[in-house]
Design an enzyme around this catalytic site. Structure first.
Site, PDB file in Angstrom:
ATOM      1  N   VAL A  72       4.589  -5.972  -9.544  1.00 13.39           N
ATOM      2  CA  VAL A  72       4.596  -6.983  -8.487  1.00 13.39           C
ATOM      3  C   VAL A  72       5.121  -8.294  -9.040  1.00 13.39           C
ATOM      4  CG1 VAL A  72       3.130  -8.361  -6.962  1.00 13.39           C
ATOM      5  CG2 VAL A  72       2.660  -5.929  -7.269  1.00 13.39           C
ATOM      6  N   CYS A  73       5.959  -8.975  -8.253  1.00 12.70           N
ATOM      7  CA  CYS A  73       6.397 -10.327  -8.595  1.00 12.70           C
ATOM      8  C   CYS A  73       6.388 -11.162  -7.314  1.00 12.70           C
ATOM      9  CB  CYS A  73       7.770 -10.315  -9.255  1.00 12.70           C
ATOM     10  SG  CYS A  73       9.111  -9.848  -8.145  1.00 12.70           S
ATOM     11  N   ALA A  74       6.949 -12.345  -7.361  1.00 10.54           N
ATOM     12  CA  ALA A  74       6.900 -13.234  -6.206  1.00 10.54           C
ATOM     13  C   ALA A  74       7.757 -12.746  -5.054  1.00 10.54           C
ATOM     14  CB  ALA A  74       7.311 -14.651  -6.611  1.00 10.54           C
ATOM     15  N   GLU A  76      10.489  -9.978  -5.494  1.00 11.93           N
ATOM     16  CA  GLU A  76      10.937  -8.603  -5.670  1.00 11.93           C
ATOM     17  C   GLU A  76      11.813  -8.390  -6.899  1.00 11.93           C
ATOM     18  OE1 GLU A  76      14.246  -6.133  -3.515  1.00 11.93           O
ATOM     19  OE2 GLU A  76      12.443  -5.997  -2.258  1.00 11.93           O
ATOM     20  N   MET A 100       5.211 -10.638  -3.449  1.00 12.83           N
ATOM     21  CA  MET A 100       4.026 -11.246  -2.845  1.00 12.83           C
ATOM     22  C   MET A 100       4.351 -11.933  -1.522  1.00 12.83           C
ATOM     23  SD  MET A 100       1.395 -10.486  -4.655  1.00 12.83           S
ATOM     24  CE  MET A 100       0.113 -11.665  -4.202  1.00 12.83           C
TER      25      MET A 100
END
Length: 375
Positions: A72-74, A76, A100
């Site tokens: 998971v990142c901010a 993609e 996110m």
């Protein structure tokens, strides 16, 4: 090995069904500590992506072989990069589509229960933000309460159910998310209700949500004005549906109570908050099922994914309802408040109709956890 794109809906089912998941969150440490994807059986490893630019070999011993792994990142991009590196190292891995940002926006509809004479009540759980919206359905008609800005979720759901949206309500002027209420009403021809004491600065037309108002929805009666319940805002209003469900807005949550400071009037409104929680609500039947407009922690979700609890149980278990000393209560809700929601003043102005941010601006305004409660 394969890299699989996961949707926010798939992750939501893992949360609601209490499934195990290992999340490698590659955002910065401060972002992870502030806000993450919560699940009862989730495990986490937070390593900022820039620490992995030279390879993932050092973290491989920390990646479990017996659990599904999601990066998971901010937004993609970084998670795709890290997922591909893990795949090259022999790990079956997924990444969250949209990061996110997409998690913050996703809504999961969950049936709460039945209404009188064949009606139904649904809760729309925004897991990434802690927002809870509602749709009551009876005899081909629908009422929506505290809708978030993703209006198509509600209009499509109503279409799937074959019902006409007749009424849209906001229990108060929201400060942590942008309301979709008046936009749904405009698109569907429904009547939009807002408490007039919260609407002194709005620049659009609305129907006053006032004490004593009752709405007939098919075969069910929504008793709106039985509980003028100020404290979170001066206009906050609770709903009783079919003498069974109590929709408390942001006044009372399952594990906490509403904060009175989002309009800068904590000292003025703390007395109203206590009056609502300790007097007005105490006159109600303890068998009412409390349905709030937010939740703070994953433990507030029931096994079926709903956020709901009997009022009598909250009287016994919710700390905010059991502070006998008034000065101690005042101190609790004014001296130790959590940080303000992100961009809350701009969000209030958007909900007043004073500003019209575009979709990207709205997303940025809402990013982050729910901070409507005192716990």
């Amino acid at each position: 090995m394969t890299v699989t794109a996961w949707t926010a809906a798939q992750v939501a089912r893992k949360v609601i069904e209490n499934k195990a998941l290992f999340i490698l969150d590659v955002r910065n440490e401060d972002a992870f500590k502030d806000w993450k994807i919560d699940g009862h059986k989730f495990e986490y490893l937070n390593i900022p992506y820039f620490e992995l630019l030279d390879g993932v070999e050092e973290i491989l011993p920390q990646i479990p072989a017996d659990k599904e792994v999601l990066v998971v990142c901010a937004k993609e991009g970084s998670s795709i990069m890290v997922a591909e590196m893990l795949s090259d190292a022999g790990v079956d891995v997924g990444y969250l589509e949209g990061g996110m940002k997409s998690w913050s926006m996703y809504l999961e509809p969950v049936k709460v229960g039945n209404l009188n004479n064949g009606g139904e009540l649904y809760q729309f759980v925004r897991l990434g933000k802690g927002c809870l919206s509602y749709m009551a359905i009876s005899e081909g008609e629908a009422a929506i309460i505290d809708a978030v800005r993703f209006t198509e979720v509600f209009t499509k759901f109503a279409e799937e159910k074959g019902v006409e949206i007749k009424y849209v309500f906001d229990t108060h002027l929201h400060a942590d998310h942008i309301s979709g209420g008046r936009h749904i009403a405009a698109a569907s021809g429904a009547t939009y209700y807002l408490p007039p004491k919260d609407a002194e600065e709005v620049v659009f037309d609305y129907a006053p949500l006032e004490d004593g108002l009752k709405i007939q929805l098919g075969a069910s009666e929504i008793e709106v004005g039985a509980l003028y319940s100020p404290g979170h805002t001066i206009g906050s209003t609770s709903f009783v549906i079919d003498d069974k469900y109590l929709l408390t807005g942001d006044i009372l949550f399952i594990d906490s109570i509403g904060r009175p400071d989002l309009a800068g009037l904590a000292e003025d409104w703390v007395g109203d908050l206590r009056e609502t929680l300790y007097k007005r609500y105490r006159t109600l039947a303890e068998d009412l099922i409390v349905l709030p407009a937010h939740f703070m922690i994953i433990d507030e979700l029931n096994e079926d994914g709903t956020v709901a609890k009997r009022l009598g149980d909250l009287f016994a278990q919710n700390h905010g309802l059991n502070v006998e000393d008034e000065e101690q209560f005042r101190s609790m809700v004014t001296d130790n408040l959590p940080p303000q929601p992100n961009a809350y003043q701009e969000i209030r102005h958007a909900n007043m109709g004073k500003i019209t941010p575009d979709n990207d601006e709205q997303t940025e305004m809402e990013i982050g956890p729910n901070r409507c409660a005192v716990r």
